[in-house]
Structures are given as structure tokens and as C-alpha cells.
Motif scaffolding. Sequence first.
Motif, PDB file in Angstrom:
ATOM      1  N   LEU A 179     -39.828 -31.278   4.190  1.00 17.06           N
ATOM      2  CA  LEU A 179     -40.859 -30.439   3.403  1.00 17.06           C
ATOM      3  C   LEU A 179     -42.071 -30.255   4.186  1.00 17.06           C
ATOM      4  O   LEU A 179     -42.556 -29.169   4.298  1.00 17.06           O
ATOM      5  N   GLU A 180     -42.678 -31.341   4.662  1.00 18.53           N
ATOM      6  CA  GLU A 180     -43.740 -31.317   5.416  1.00 18.53           C
ATOM      7  C   GLU A 180     -43.536 -30.357   6.691  1.00 18.53           C
ATOM      8  O   GLU A 180     -44.612 -29.626   7.087  1.00 18.53           O
ATOM      9  N   LEU A 181     -42.458 -30.460   7.386  1.00 21.05           N
ATOM     10  CA  LEU A 181     -42.220 -29.904   8.430  1.00 21.05           C
ATOM     11  C   LEU A 181     -41.859 -28.310   8.161  1.00 21.05           C
ATOM     12  O   LEU A 181     -42.347 -27.419   8.882  1.00 21.05           O
ATOM     13  N   LEU A 182     -41.441 -28.192   7.077  1.00 22.45           N
ATOM     14  CA  LEU A 182     -41.267 -26.657   6.479  1.00 22.45           C
ATOM     15  C   LEU A 182     -42.582 -26.053   6.318  1.00 22.45           C
ATOM     16  O   LEU A 182     -42.776 -24.848   6.879  1.00 22.45           O
ATOM     17  N   VAL A 183     -43.758 -26.713   5.854  1.00 17.78           N
ATOM     18  CA  VAL A 183     -44.884 -26.193   5.820  1.00 17.78           C
ATOM     19  C   VAL A 183     -45.687 -25.802   7.050  1.00 17.78           C
ATOM     20  O   VAL A 183     -46.114 -24.830   7.262  1.00 17.78           O
ATOM     21  N   ILE A 184     -45.580 -26.864   7.734  1.00 26.47           N
ATOM     22  CA  ILE A 184     -46.040 -26.768   9.264  1.00 26.47           C
ATOM     23  C   ILE A 184     -45.311 -25.489  10.078  1.00 26.47           C
ATOM     24  O   ILE A 184     -46.037 -25.011  10.798  1.00 26.47           O
ATOM     25  N   ALA A 185     -43.924 -25.307   9.560  1.00 26.41           N
ATOM     26  CA  ALA A 185     -43.398 -24.259  10.475  1.00 26.41           C
ATOM     27  C   ALA A 185     -44.038 -22.949  10.090  1.00 26.41           C
ATOM     28  O   ALA A 185     -43.762 -21.794  10.917  1.00 26.41           O
ATOM     29  N   CYS A 186     -44.861 -22.666   9.272  1.00 26.99           N
ATOM     30  CA  CYS A 186     -45.664 -21.462   8.872  1.00 26.99           C
ATOM     31  C   CYS A 186     -46.376 -20.969   9.799  1.00 26.99           C
ATOM     32  O   CYS A 186     -47.600 -21.935  10.089  1.00 26.99           O
ATOM     33  N   PRO A 187     -46.292 -19.917  10.897  1.00 27.09           N
ATOM     34  CA  PRO A 187     -47.487 -19.645  11.855  1.00 27.09           C
ATOM     35  C   PRO A 187     -48.492 -18.664  11.511  1.00 27.09           C
ATOM     36  O   PRO A 187     -48.893 -18.048  12.326  1.00 27.09           O
TER      37      PRO A 187
END
Length: 828
Positions: free
Chosen positions: A473-481
Motif C-alpha cells: 500500500l505504501e508503494l501504491l501511494v509512492i507510485a502517484c507521480p
Amino acid sequence: MSDTCCSTENLQTGPKKDTCCSSKEETKAAPASACCSSNQENRIPVKVEKKSTCCSNEPTGTTEKFSYRISGMDCPSCALTIEKGLSGMYEVEAVKVHYNSAKLDVTMKDSSAIDRMEKEVGKLGFSIEPLPKNKKAKTYVIEGMDCGSCAKSIENHLNTISKVQNVSVNFSTGKMKIEHENSVEEIISEVSKIGFKASLEEKNKENTVTAKKENSYIITSGVLILLGFVGSYGDVTPLLTTIMYAAAMVMSGFKPVKSAFYALKSRSLDMNVLMSAAAIGAALIGEWLEGATVVWLFSLGTYLQNRSIEKTRNSIRSLMDLAPSEAWVKQGTQVVKKPVEEIGINDILVVKPGEKIPLDGEVLQGESSVNQAPITGESIPVDKLIGDLVYAGTINESGSLEIKVTKLVEDTTIAKIIHLVEEAQEQKAPTQAFVDRFAEIYTPIVFILALAVMILPPLVGFGTLDEWLYKGLELLVIACPCALVISTPVAIVSAIGNAAKNGILIKGGTFLEKAGSLDAIAFDKTGTLTEGKPKVTSVKTYKIPERELLSIALTLEEYSSHPIAKTIVEYATNLKISSKQGEMFKSIVGKGVQATINKEVFYAGNKRLFEELNISLKRYEYELQNLQSDGKTVVIIGTSKEILGVIAVADTIRPTTVKALKGLKQVGVNQIVMLTGDNNGTAERIATEANVSRYFAELLPEDKVEAIKQLQKEGYTVAMVGDGINDAPALATSDLGIAMGGAGTDTAMETADIVLMADNLEKLPHTVKLSRKALTIIKQNIWFSLIIKLIALVLIFPGWLTLWMAVLSDTGAALLVILNALRLLRVK
């Protein structure tokens, strides 16, 4: 009988053209050309071309383009979401969302589906407001509508009025755009007849209802999270704190989750999808505080981003308010106040001291100083006399003026500036295009990686499901460019807005970037570095007083149309010298003029004329050669017996040139080049006065192109500065074409990449400085965004990063990027 529509009772026995089918079964039996009834046995195929059928589900074949203002986009991925969402509609032929100017252009195959298209944008989580089709449309606020059918009722009623050309009522915004010839009072009265209240929208009024509503949701959900967090350390039960967190999630998360649903339907992976997935995932694994904080921080960040971005957009929209909406028009002996839309060409306007000039025109009566700063950026007011041009939006500072209108409201200089600036904002710069392509690849890769992190480690027995689900889930948030893709366009919009308000028209991010990388600028001499018209520089007398010499020269030259003759006449007239009684005027082609004054023949001309008169010039030769070597044109005054004196004429350097070129060197443009068709002596004199690095003399127009190419071969990024007309080939060959004096010439505004609206070079150093500052800020934003993402990625796997920290890093980075870009609005 054509265009008939058949019902279940009207069975056709033969072919009829242009038939309309009402039964839904027709597509099964005769999809292209049949007229259908409910009784399949009685169907008779009719061969009708598709373009002439009028089946209910078929578009009419005529397309129509609509333009809208979109609110709520906080990064370019939002624009992509809207494009993908609308592309799925059958009735939409083409769609383009311009993030920088918050504008949507959509071409519809069937205009009857326009309401459904607007609702689709609303479902995606954005506000949509139609733009008027032309400048004649007025905006009204409608009160009392409680559904979309109310809007349609108003439209249908007003369309029955002959003086109403076009009307569009938007239920979601409560606004009506209408073109009408009758009065505002009549329109308000007509709307009231069908049960609604209409009022003309104030020009500068902002609709802040939606913003206040969002603000209250964010504050309330923030309070609920705080109460839940504090209560978890007290006597409050876990169930109650969970309810508080859940309520906060619903309040802050309803809009992004709804937008995410429709984004997924249109196969778009935007930040709403990523954030919604992270929040819902956090709730599923029991991290209610994390989930609520994620949604709240995201909503707060989005709200702040929207408010900040609107500042950049308003920098351009403020230009629209420069020209007044009404003007005093002279009608016979009366002066009547009229809306500018109703004023035509050749109407006479009366503008009093302190008022803004409503439309472009020519001064018929009066003298005044006019502040042209809103158009040209000039700080000093310009004196206007009879015959001078004035521009809409400029300020009449002293005397009263009567102005003959030369351009309609939609064709004024300020209207063209607004149109060209909006077009410029909608164009992607090379850096922005690259970042967008990078984000398109980066986002799905990180999304897939996040799914892999959630699933693979627990499958192989490495750690628990909850642990890896949280990291995913943290990676998902960081995926936002978001911060990355917003880094370039906000900086470009801010820079273009700053330039426009200072009298500089930059036609797109591409040209802004090029201006920031210039290391050589070539100038056309005549009319660019110099005034473009000759002036008297010196008067030498040998036999008679100077005023007597000038009186003879004035008498000889006052009937000539030659530019140098006009210069001498103007010079003598300004000194209040009167002409003598002359007769028998004669022009000597290529040499000069002659006239008889007091029964004696006098001459004004070049050396060749006096050599042919057998008058010796030997004693004046040295002085004449010195004047000519300085690039001056020499006019000799004399009789058939002797030389009386010499008048030297030359094109003079502009007062602003030296300061402008010095400013360019201060901002890092060291190669300043002058191009001219004049002789070497003239070129050398001007080059010395202007302090240019080098010059090319005796050039034909095609030679100027070769000079530009030579500079490019030497490794320079070259801009060419000219008037946009005579220098068109060189402007096109250079890396960047810059025209000056754009306020006076439509051609310059259309041909060049950058236009200096004032007729001088003083804004050029600011243009280069602003462009370089923009490039610096773009690079800062890109690197900052990437480094923040990298740090967050590194902190995930040791378990040092929490979900709310990941959201804060993303929304916080985006906000900092915007605030950094806003600094460009304040560059002096």
C-alpha cells in the motif's frame, strides 16, 4: 412523402426514403437501411443510405465543437482521466483536455448527448462549466433549479424568443450563457415567467460555494481523526474511535473514491485510484487511523494544490478584466452608454480622464497621455495626438479623447493577446512531454510492483500477509507521480503569465525553454536597434548663418516626398524656421532638387549634382569624407557658383537600445550580433554606439539567413529580433524568432515565437532572465520530486515509512513544487 416515422400500426408496403424507425427491433433485422414495425413478418427491407436515416440511436452526421472550463484538476493525470473517460462515449468524436489552462475541447457527433457528457465529467470528480461560443455571450446566475430538467425548461422557453441566438443552461453550476439582442431586463423577466430567478453575473464575482463545501468536509474529518486519536488514549472504546475514523474516511474520501471508480471504468490509473486503493487496503487490514489519515492528507493536499494552481491560471484571466464592459458612445449631440459588444466599427467613443479605453481605435479629437502598461508593459505614459492609435484596456490619464473604433471587441489587441496566451499555455514544452511519457511508464510499473510486493513474499513464506500488504500500500501511494508531472506545466504557466502582464507574449513552453538556453541574439539594425527613420545630426555653414541656410533648405525640400527631404523639413519646422518665397521647383532624379529664390537658383543634393555644376568641392572634401565614413548621408546646399553649407542626416540609435543590450549581457547572452543592409561605415558607427559584439553589413534579405546559419554552425543557439515582416526568412531560420512592436502589427503577433508588445527592446533582458529562471525552477522541481520518491522507496523495506508519511511525502512534494513555481509570478 419524406422523413416519415413509422409506428407499430403504420406498415409500409414499399420503399420510402429518409424513413425513421421507432421500433427497437430494427437493428436485428435490417441494421443499415430498413424501416421497422413490431411485426417481424411484415418487415419490408428498404434500401436507404446510412447518411439519410434518422434512427434514434444514430448521430445526425454533423459534428459540433464545445469548450468548457474544468475545475478540480490538480495534476496532468487528471486531464488524461477525463480524456479517457469521455473517449469511451460513442457520441464523442474527439476530446482534448488542456491542463495548463483548465480547458476542455470536445467534438460531439450528436449534440443531444452533451448533457450526458457533462454528467460523465462530474462523475469523474470534476466541475464543468461551458465557455461561451463567442464574446457576445452573457453569463447569468439562475436560482431555483433543483434538477437538470429545470435547465432544459429554461433553454426551451428562451429558444422561442426571436432575439435570442444561443442559450446554454448548466444545472451543476447554476449558470446560463446566452447570446441575445434584447435587454438584460427582458431576459430576467422571461426567466421569471417559468418560475426561476436570473441575475447578470458580476464581472469579477467568483463562485466559492464548492470550495467552502470542500473546506468544511476537510475540517470536519480532520477534527474526527483528532478526536479518535486522542480518545484512543483515554476511556473511549475502540469501536467508537473506529467509527470516528470511518466517518472521516467517508467524508474526505467520497469524492476521490467516486472519481477512482470512473477512472478505472475508462482504464485510467490516476492518483485517485492509487490513493483510494491505499485507504481501502488500510481499512481492510485494520489500520483505520492510517487509512483515515491517508484520505485526509490527500484531500487537504488536493485542496491546497487547486487553490495554488488557480493563482497561476488567474494571472492570465486577470487580463480579461482589463478592458471595460461598457463605453460612452457619441450619437449625434448625445453621449449614450452601451455594452462594448454592441459597438461597431467607426462608432465614436468619448473617453474621459482616468477612464480605461474600451476598444481599439484612432484618436479623432483631443490630446492626452495614455498609460499603455497593461498592453505593452511600458512604465511611462505615451502622448497621443489626433491620428494616433490607442488600445483597449489602456488608461487615459489626462485629456478627454474622442476615438473612432477600428476593431470590434473580439478583435482588439488585448483579445488577441488573451487568445494567444491561452493557446500558448495549452502547448506542451519538450520537458513536460518527456515527463508525461516517463510518468505513463513509471506509474503502471510501480503499481504492478506494489501488487507483487503484496502477494509474492507471503506466498513463499517470507513474512506475514498484513506486513507485506502494508508495504504494498505504501508503494501504491509512492507510485502517484503527481509532483513529477506537475513540476513543468505550473512553472511554464506562471512564467507565461508573468510575461503577458509585462508586455511580452511567449507563444508556448517550447519557446520559453529555447529563450532560456540562448547564447546569441542577432538584431536587424533598421527599426530595431535604430529608430528606423533618419534625423538631422549636424549642420555645417560656410557663407551664411545657420538659420538662413536652414530656411533655404526648407524652401527647397518642402515639396519633396523623399524621406531625407522630409527629415530636413521636420528639423527646420521644429526650430520654427520659416521658408522663403520660391518658384520654378524642379526635381533632379538621383541627385537632388532646385528652386529659384529671389531670382537666384539654389540647389540641394549630393556630390554628383555639384560636380556636374562644375563647382569645386576640394576644400570641403575631407569634411565630407569624414561624415560619410561615419555612415551619414550628406545633403549639400548651394548655388551654381558656391557651396553654402552641408546638412548631415543619419538613422539614430534608439534611446533604449544601449540599456537593453547591456541588460542582455548581464543575464548571460554574450554574443550580440547586428545584421544590416547598410554600408560598412554606417554599420560600424551603429555597432560602436550600441556596443554589439560583431556585425554583418551590406546584407540582402537572403544574406541575413546565411548570417544566422553561420552563427548556428559556430555552435550558438540563436534568436533573431526583427519587425516580424521584412525579416521573416531570418526569423524562420533562427532557433527563436522575436518580433517587437507587436501592439501595432497583427503580422508580428502571428509570425514570431515571442512578441515584445512595445516598440523597443527594454523587455528583452526580462524575457531571457524569466526564461532562465523558469528552466532552473523546472529542473529543481523534477529533481526534488524524484529524490523524494527515491527516499520514500528506500525507507519502505526497513519498515521506517508509515502510510501517512508516504501520503505526506507525495502531496507535500506536489504542494512544494507548485509553490516553487509560483515564484515565477513575482520575478520583476
